[in-house]
Design a protein around this motif. Sequence first.
Motif, mmCIF file in Angstrom:
data_model
loop_
_atom_site.group_PDB
_atom_site.id
_atom_site.type_symbol
_atom_site.label_atom_id
_atom_site.label_comp_id
_atom_site.label_asym_id
_atom_site.label_seq_id
_atom_site.Cartn_x
_atom_site.Cartn_y
_atom_site.Cartn_z
ATOM 1 N N LEU A 115 0.818 -1.209 0.000
ATOM 2 C CA LEU A 115 0.000 0.000 0.000
ATOM 3 C C LEU A 115 0.854 1.262 0.000
ATOM 4 C CD1 LEU A 115 -2.891 -0.963 2.428
ATOM 5 C CD2 LEU A 115 -3.171 -0.136 0.093
ATOM 6 N N HIS A 116 2.071 1.151 0.516
ATOM 7 C CA HIS A 116 2.982 2.295 0.585
ATOM 8 C C HIS A 116 4.203 2.047 -0.298
ATOM 9 C CE1 HIS A 116 0.618 2.538 4.339
ATOM 10 N NE2 HIS A 116 0.753 3.832 4.195
ATOM 11 N N VAL A 117 3.987 1.429 -1.440
ATOM 12 C CA VAL A 117 5.102 1.070 -2.313
ATOM 13 C C VAL A 117 5.960 2.298 -2.617
ATOM 14 C CG1 VAL A 117 3.731 1.384 -4.422
ATOM 15 C CG2 VAL A 117 5.695 -0.155 -4.433
ATOM 16 N N ASP A 118 7.289 2.089 -2.587
ATOM 17 C CA ASP A 118 8.296 3.123 -2.833
ATOM 18 C C ASP A 118 8.351 4.175 -1.719
ATOM 19 O OD1 ASP A 118 9.238 2.076 -5.291
ATOM 20 O OD2 ASP A 118 7.507 2.933 -6.329
ATOM 21 N N ARG A 119 7.710 3.897 -0.592
ATOM 22 C CA ARG A 119 7.784 4.792 0.559
ATOM 23 C C ARG A 119 8.202 3.999 1.788
ATOM 24 N NH1 ARG A 119 2.013 7.260 0.968
ATOM 25 N NH2 ARG A 119 1.460 5.320 -0.116
ATOM 26 N N VAL A 120 8.836 4.682 2.725
ATOM 27 C CA VAL A 120 9.299 4.024 3.945
ATOM 28 C C VAL A 120 8.106 3.706 4.840
ATOM 29 C CG1 VAL A 120 10.698 4.255 6.041
ATOM 30 C CG2 VAL A 120 11.517 5.216 3.862
ATOM 31 N N GLY A 149 8.784 -0.658 -6.153
ATOM 32 C CA GLY A 149 7.891 -1.104 -7.210
ATOM 33 C C GLY A 149 8.566 -1.322 -8.538
ATOM 34 N N GLY A 150 9.716 -0.686 -8.769
ATOM 35 C CA GLY A 150 10.441 -0.863 -10.015
ATOM 36 C C GLY A 150 9.679 -0.414 -11.253
ATOM 37 N N GLY A 151 8.750 0.548 -11.072
ATOM 38 C CA GLY A 151 8.007 1.045 -12.223
ATOM 39 C C GLY A 151 6.883 0.139 -12.674
ATOM 40 N N GLY A 152 6.527 -0.868 -11.864
ATOM 41 C CA GLY A 152 5.449 -1.779 -12.237
ATOM 42 C C GLY A 152 4.082 -1.158 -12.020
ATOM 43 N N SER A 153 3.053 -1.958 -12.241
ATOM 44 C CA SER A 153 1.682 -1.458 -12.157
ATOM 45 C C SER A 153 1.178 -1.487 -10.715
ATOM 46 C CB SER A 153 0.762 -2.310 -13.039
ATOM 47 O OG SER A 153 0.637 -3.621 -12.509
ATOM 48 N N SER A 154 0.207 -0.619 -10.451
ATOM 49 C CA SER A 154 -0.480 -0.569 -9.164
ATOM 50 C C SER A 154 -1.932 -0.225 -9.438
ATOM 51 C CB SER A 154 0.155 0.488 -8.248
ATOM 52 O OG SER A 154 -0.716 0.830 -7.179
ATOM 53 N N ASP A 155 -2.856 -1.089 -9.021
ATOM 54 C CA ASP A 155 -4.258 -0.811 -9.309
ATOM 55 C C ASP A 155 -4.746 0.430 -8.555
ATOM 56 O OD1 ASP A 155 -4.304 -1.995 -6.786
ATOM 57 O OD2 ASP A 155 -5.826 -3.499 -7.292
ATOM 58 N N VAL A 156 -4.168 0.724 -7.391
ATOM 59 C CA VAL A 156 -4.565 1.933 -6.660
ATOM 60 C C VAL A 156 -4.154 3.178 -7.430
ATOM 61 C CG1 VAL A 156 -4.191 3.311 -4.581
ATOM 62 C CG2 VAL A 156 -4.563 0.859 -4.394
ATOM 63 N N ARG A 157 -2.918 3.202 -7.928
ATOM 64 C CA ARG A 157 -2.468 4.359 -8.710
ATOM 65 C C ARG A 157 -3.326 4.542 -9.957
ATOM 66 N NH1 ARG A 157 3.340 3.106 -7.492
ATOM 67 N NH2 ARG A 157 3.359 1.926 -9.433
ATOM 68 N N GLU A 158 -3.655 3.432 -10.618
ATOM 69 C CA GLU A 158 -4.470 3.527 -11.827
ATOM 70 C C GLU A 158 -5.894 3.987 -11.482
ATOM 71 O OE1 GLU A 158 -5.247 3.139 -16.014
ATOM 72 O OE2 GLU A 158 -3.552 3.606 -14.716
ATOM 73 N N PHE A 159 -6.420 3.508 -10.380
ATOM 74 C CA PHE A 159 -7.746 3.967 -9.940
ATOM 75 C C PHE A 159 -7.731 5.474 -9.691
ATOM 76 C CE2 PHE A 159 -10.501 5.171 -6.403
ATOM 77 C CZ PHE A 159 -11.747 4.799 -6.883
ATOM 78 N N ASP A 160 -6.717 5.947 -8.973
ATOM 79 C CA ASP A 160 -6.631 7.379 -8.688
ATOM 80 C C ASP A 160 -6.502 8.199 -9.968
ATOM 81 O OD1 ASP A 160 -6.818 6.943 -5.964
ATOM 82 O OD2 ASP A 160 -4.649 6.990 -5.624
ATOM 83 N N ARG A 161 -5.740 7.690 -10.924
ATOM 84 C CA ARG A 161 -5.559 8.421 -12.188
ATOM 85 C C ARG A 161 -6.867 8.528 -12.951
ATOM 86 N NH1 ARG A 161 -4.711 7.692 -17.586
ATOM 87 N NH2 ARG A 161 -5.114 5.458 -17.435
ATOM 88 N N LEU A 162 -7.555 7.400 -13.106
ATOM 89 C CA LEU A 162 -8.804 7.395 -13.864
ATOM 90 C C LEU A 162 -9.901 8.177 -13.145
ATOM 91 C CD1 LEU A 162 -8.777 3.664 -15.020
ATOM 92 C CD2 LEU A 162 -8.589 5.660 -16.508
#
Length: 284
Positions: free
Chosen positions: A34-39, A107-120
Amino acid sequence: MDIDVLGPLGVRVNGVGVMPSAPKPRKVLALLALHVDRVVPVGLLVEELWGERPPRSARTTLQTYVLQLRELIGAALESDAGPHGVDGVVSAKDVLVTVPGGYVLRGGGGSSDVREFDRLAGMGYRAMDAEDFVGASRWLGEALALWSGSALADVRVGAQLEVEVCRLEEARLCALYQRIEADLRLGRHREVLGELTVLVSRYRTHEALHGQFMLALYRSGRRSEALSVYQRLRQALVRDLGLEPSAGLRRLQQMMLQASEPTPHTARSEAVDGGSRDRLVRVG
């Protein structure tokens, strides 16, 4: 790395799942995802796993869970055909990184359904503001289609994850309300009746959804049923919360009693006013 949390938890490296079966390592992975790429601080992870009274061995046990996750990640990295893993990563420690005071899942630049949900959803909200209701309905519908169940449906959530799940579910409900609003503006009143029937039975005191249901019924030539929806809502509000419906919902009822046609602007403002008092009781 691909991450899904809008339904069952799914974390994949090279297309290989890195899902532990034991509940506590699964919680650790969920919070990191849930906190990918964050501490994620150690204290937060400890609280999620053991609450306010962790055992003395909590930090050592947490380290064991992290090692278990790294073993799964390492096995997934080994499935890569190239010599350098994914995006130049050479070991599991480069994916699940120990930093001062916590851990980071890269995350290495991979997909995240939360990020995509927020974008859409963001595109949908901007379209609503611009009165592009066709675009709003499409983008919000695509955002909602990313959900495959309740957030983290297969994770036994603790205090920290429960907050995150509530946040995600509220975001989902907001997007759903706005998508229905766009459809109502497009005259799709009959199309949304079935969906709203389910929603008002689930959210018994959500005034905005009830306002939408009333309007959809009224515009479908079912005025008596629309007025019955108002009465059921009022009974639930008085019984459960000791409150009367908002002024906006009362005005909408009066328009229907007087057989006057609510304008799109008026109908939306009544529904928004009705939902602004944060009366959400979920049942079922």
